[in-house]
Design an enzyme around this catalytic site. Sequence first.
Site, short mmCIF file in Angstrom:
data_model
loop_
_atom_site.label_atom_id
_atom_site.label_comp_id
_atom_site.label_asym_id
_atom_site.label_seq_id
_atom_site.Cartn_x
_atom_site.Cartn_y
_atom_site.Cartn_z
N LYS A 3 0.84 -1.20 0.00
CA LYS A 3 0.00 0.00 0.00
C LYS A 3 0.87 1.25 0.00
O LYS A 3 1.96 1.24 0.58
CB LYS A 3 -0.87 0.04 1.27
CG LYS A 3 -2.01 -0.94 1.32
CD LYS A 3 -2.79 -0.78 2.63
CE LYS A 3 -3.91 -1.79 2.77
NZ LYS A 3 -5.03 -1.57 1.84
N ARG A 44 -10.53 -11.40 2.21
CA ARG A 44 -11.46 -12.41 1.68
C ARG A 44 -10.84 -13.80 1.67
O ARG A 44 -11.54 -14.80 1.77
CB ARG A 44 -11.93 -11.99 0.28
CG ARG A 44 -10.83 -11.91 -0.74
CD ARG A 44 -11.22 -11.09 -1.96
NE ARG A 44 -11.20 -9.65 -1.71
CZ ARG A 44 -11.54 -8.72 -2.60
NH1 ARG A 44 -11.93 -9.08 -3.82
NH2 ARG A 44 -11.48 -7.45 -2.29
N1 BES Z 1 -8.25 -3.60 4.51
C1 BES Z 1 -8.36 -3.22 3.16
C2 BES Z 1 -9.64 -2.46 2.84
C3 BES Z 1 -9.87 -1.13 3.50
C4 BES Z 1 -9.13 -0.01 3.15
C5 BES Z 1 -10.92 -0.99 4.39
C6 BES Z 1 -9.40 1.20 3.74
C7 BES Z 1 -11.19 0.23 4.98
C8 BES Z 1 -10.42 1.32 4.65
C9 BES Z 1 -8.35 -4.45 2.28
O1 BES Z 1 -7.56 -5.50 2.71
C10 BES Z 1 -7.84 -4.01 0.95
O2 BES Z 1 -6.72 -3.60 0.90
N2 BES Z 1 -8.68 -4.11 -0.08
C11 BES Z 1 -8.32 -3.70 -1.39
C12 BES Z 1 -8.84 -4.75 -2.34
C13 BES Z 1 -8.36 -4.59 -3.74
C14 BES Z 1 -6.88 -4.87 -3.82
C15 BES Z 1 -9.11 -5.56 -4.60
C16 BES Z 1 -8.97 -2.35 -1.66
O3 BES Z 1 -10.07 -2.10 -1.18
O4 BES Z 1 -8.34 -1.54 -2.31
MN MN Z 2 -5.58 -5.38 2.08
#
Ligand code: BES
Ligand code: MN
Length: 458
Positions: free
Chosen positions: A238, A312
């Site tokens: 990230k 997931r």
């Molecule tokens: N934990 C994050 C999602 C998240 C981000 C929740 C900010 C609340 C606030 C999750 O693990 C994630 O990184 N999801 C990605 C999925 C994508 C790579 C398909 C996302 O939401 O960008």
């Molecule tokens: Mn994530």
Amino acid sequence: MPFVSRKNSQSIALKLVTREALQNQKKRSSEHDWLKTNGFEGKPGTTCFVPKQAQGQVRLFVGVKESKKLGDEIWDLAGLPKQLPKGRYHIENHFSPEKATKIATGWALGEYQFSKHKKYAKCEAELVWPANADRAEVNRLAGGITITRDLINLPANDLGPLELADAAKKMAKAYRASVTVIKGKELLNKNYPSVHAVGRASSRAPCLIDLQWGKRSSPKITLVGKGVCFDSGGLDIKPASGMLNMKKDMGGAAQVLGLAHMIMDAGLSIRLRVLIPAVENAISGDAFRPRDVLQTRKGITVEVGNTDAEGRLILSDALTEASKDKPEMIIDFATLTGAARVAVGTDLPALFCNNDKLAQTIIEFGLKNNDPVWRLPLWEGYKHLIESNVADLSSTGSTPFGGAITAALFLENFIEGDIPWAHIDLMAYNTRARPGRPEGGEAQAIRGLYAMLKAKFG
Ligand code: BES
Ligand code: MN
Ligand code: ZN
């Protein structure tokens, strides 16, 4: 302890008033002149001290909202504990048991502060228990919410997967529940391959936490919570801004533990099971990679589209296990997608549900308890977005559009048959402070769900 049982001669009366009630007041008194001089109009969140009158006592007028459609009263007094000077206070208004309990719960939460690493001034205002309040219920709700907030607020260096397991064990001990923790390599022997794959890169071993409580003959309810103690994104790392708050990525686990506390403390007639896959999504030579194909507990193969879609994956194994004993209902909580936050913002958890009746009930109890959720569809037409050429499923949609929906559709593959299932994709965090709700970890949807379960199994 923010409450005392009785008034004393010095205790100050709190008088809750709406703007409308003040305006409609026909009889003028010196008290009203005082309020007017001080510019107090009953605006929600404002207060005004009125000095001792001829036959009366010191009173504090507190402005509250008129519309009570959302069960708003819970936060009516929540700003006061941190604001009022030391002293004893009692509420002058007469409230129904339901309302008195809500108001007192807000007062209790108004003291909340995450103080593990910094000392704060103590709140020194004490409230005389409102006459009709259900004291045990107030302590139960505030206690559960405090557990949830504290777990989320703990920095990731204080709370890894095994510390999360310790929190579950501590709770289990208090309510004579049983907990088993499957950790590290054992996850492979016991067939939790996805939990292991996501968590193995961290020096802190991943685990699967399994808490069980209640009579075996009672209806089975299983709660599942995403327990990513820190989400760096993995190899698909990230950016700094996106990683900043990722200690809260175990917010789903924190919700289910807070809710479990409420259920067990109330002694609901439920056979409760709480499953938490707990991991740190870290980076090392041993990390899982984009385009890896993972095995899951269910036998469904999954191609990794992005290592940042880790929630997931670990949930898939937990939901498979949750389905095994055919519970009456499965509810999972997860800080699963940024897309859900784009869709409904930070205050509204997104609800996905395979059962319209259950969805409607959850929505209604949420609204009644000022703990709303908003339903999004498990839109079948998007199933093709999570197809893979090399595995049964892809972990990410082929497009970011509808990302909360594709994540929910992914999870649906691991729910057995027609078990009623609700999936709550939530923020678990206040991005701004409001009365009773400081910036930081937050309980979302669990007050509403507790009320729903209590109505059915209380
Ligand atoms: N934990 C994050 C999602 C998240 C981000 C929740 C900010 C609340 C606030 C999750 O693990 C994630 O990184 N999801 C990605 C999925 C994508 C790579 C398909 C996302 O939401 O960008
Ligand atoms: Mn994530
Ligand atoms: Zn995550």
